[in-house]
Design a protein around this motif. Structure first.
Motif, short mmCIF file in Angstrom:
data_model
loop_
_atom_site.label_atom_id
_atom_site.label_comp_id
_atom_site.label_asym_id
_atom_site.label_seq_id
_atom_site.Cartn_x
_atom_site.Cartn_y
_atom_site.Cartn_z
N THR A 1 0.82 -1.21 0.00
CA THR A 1 0.00 0.00 0.00
C THR A 1 0.86 1.26 0.00
N GLU B 1 -2.30 6.60 0.82
CA GLU B 1 -3.64 6.07 0.59
C GLU B 1 -4.59 6.45 1.72
N ASN C 1 -8.88 11.50 4.91
CA ASN C 1 -8.41 10.19 4.44
C ASN C 1 -9.25 9.01 4.97
N ASP D 1 1.44 4.15 -6.26
CA ASP D 1 1.71 4.72 -4.94
C ASP D 1 2.03 6.21 -5.02
N VAL E 1 -1.88 7.60 -5.76
CA VAL E 1 -2.92 7.01 -4.91
C VAL E 1 -4.35 7.49 -5.26
N ASN F 1 -5.48 10.19 -6.13
CA ASN F 1 -5.78 11.42 -5.40
C ASN F 1 -5.54 12.61 -6.34
N LYS G 1 -7.36 3.03 -8.25
CA LYS G 1 -7.86 2.02 -7.31
C LYS G 1 -8.86 2.72 -6.41
N GLN H 1 -8.14 3.25 -2.76
CA GLN H 1 -7.05 4.14 -2.32
C GLN H 1 -7.58 5.50 -1.89
N ARG I 1 -6.61 -4.96 -6.31
CA ARG I 1 -5.60 -4.99 -5.25
C ARG I 1 -5.09 -6.42 -5.11
#
Ligand code: PGA
Ligand code: ZN
Length: 399
Positions: free
Chosen positions: A41, A45, A90, A301, A304, A306, A325, A328, A354
């Protein structure tokens, strides 16, 4: 209107508990979805809580904002209610695992109310004949298997396949061919979490074997099959060593960029995910400048899913594609925002599973709905084939 949300612990493919959600609506709509779970991960995340905690918190905070309050078909409102219930950036209060399970289950309930397949409800009505190319994990190690390659995933990429079905079977054929090639070399191979072979060989040998396997299968089937990598380099990076650790060898950032660029050239790689550490926008940008015209440089990563981290990457020319994902980031709306920002900026999108998965098929629909160029969801094993077979059904208009 949502009339009931139930949450429960179910098994994931590693045998760990995960969150499953059922959403019921007033007009009889029903949707069920489960959260996946990562092993490698990213640091940035959204937070996965222990499932029983996530379930208890979601029951207390999220259900009162959903039940009797929001329409399942209104995904933005469902997801806003989840965000409001959580109150953090988050999802550390109700857990991204509860959030994503409810978000996806609501989408399915919304589709059910309409009597439409999920991909259509999510926006895929106008999709053309194109389909996402499946990236199939065929050899791997890293955090997904012990005593195997340092590189986490070697991914078959059937870029010339004329249909999704032929692409899916091509990846399975590459997986099978690799087993033969390992046998020929007398290498015993276990499997990693995603069903890829996890042989005790060097990364250099893995490159050779995967290259040979994709060539053999490509010759057999008569269309182009390349391959790519998920290096998951954040797991290789060691700040104390200030470099990437491959057993006894440590590569500096410059050496890592050089190594990846050489592999892209030598093996004509179509895809390189997370070639550098999750904080190294600059290293990503150096590599993208070198090989970005020839291959996809993808941030998993790093981004993420975002939008803020993606925007920073766009500003820095850090990559040319993003892994998506939903867990995430916590909701489908957030995942859509990331996809939209990526697409506007010419980034390719790769919808992803995942390493810990369930039979849930939402990501297959998401990939079709958003016209993603690629989907990364394994090659064999039930929790992976669930998505691949759903793609075949969607292409066949049989969902
Ligand atoms: P994870 O790995 O699900 O274990 O994080 C998958 C990936 O890195 O893409
Ligand atoms: Zn990854």
């Amino acid at each position: 209107l949502i009339t009931n949300v139930s949450l429960r612990r179910v098994l994931d493919s590693r045998g760990n508990p995960t969150v499953e959600a059922d959403v019921l609506t007033e007009s009889g709509g029903f949707g069920r979805a489960a959260a996946p779970s990562g092993a490698s991960t990213g640091e940035y995340e959204a937070i996965e809580l222990p499932p029983s905690e996530a379930i208890a918190a979601a029951r207390e905070h999220a259900l009162p904002r959903l039940v009797g309050e929001v329409y399942a078909g209104n995904q933005r409102e469902v997801d806003a209610a989840l965000r409001a219930a959580d109150g953090t950036e988050n999802f550390s209060e109700i857990g991204a695992n509860s959030a994503v399970a409810v978000s996806m289950a609501a989408a399915k309930a919304g589709a059910d109310v309409l009597g439409a397949p999920l991909y259509q409800h999510l926006g895929g009505t106008f999709r053309g004949e194109s389909f996402p190319t499946p990236l199939g994990n065929v050899v791997g190690g890293g955090e997904h298997a012990k005593e195997a390659t340092h590189i986490q995933e070697f991914l078959a990429a059937p870029v010339g396949a004329p249909s999704v079905s032929e692409a899916v079977f091509a990846n399975a054929a590459v997986h099978a061919r690799i087993s033969e090639l390992l046998d020929d070399r007398g290498v015993p191979a276990a499997k990693g979490d995603e069903g890829a072979w996890a042989p005790p060989i060097s990364d250099a040998e893995a490159f050779e074997i995967v290259d040979e396997a994709v060539d053999d299968v490509s010759d057999d089937l008569g269309f182009e099959i390349g391959f790519g990598l998920d290096m998951a380099a954040a797991e290789l990076y060691d700040a104390d060593e200030d470099g990437y650790v491959y057993g006894d060898e440590v590569k500096s950032t410059a050496e890592q960029v050089e190594y990846v660029a050489e592999m892209v050239d030598e093996y004509d790689l179509v895809y390189v995910e997370d070639p550098l550490d999750e904080d190294d926008y600059e290293g990503f940008a150096d590599l993208t400048e070198r090989v970005g015209e020839q291959t996809l440089v993808c941030g998993d990563d790093l981004f993420v899913t975002n939008v803020e981290r993606l925007q920073a990457g766009i500003d820095a020319d850090a990559a040319n594609s993003i892994l998506i994902k939903p867990n995430q980031i916590g909701t489908l709306s957030d995942a859509f925002d990331a996809i939209e920002l990526a697409t506007e900026n010419g980034y390719e999108t790769v919808i992803s599973h995942r390493s810990g998965e369930t039979e849930d098929t939402t990501i297959a629909h998401l990939a079709v709905a958003t016209d993603a160029g690629f989907i990364k969801t394994g090659t064999v094993q039930g929790e992976r084939t669930a998505k691949l077979n759903e793609l075949i059904r969607i292409a066949d208009d049989a969902v």
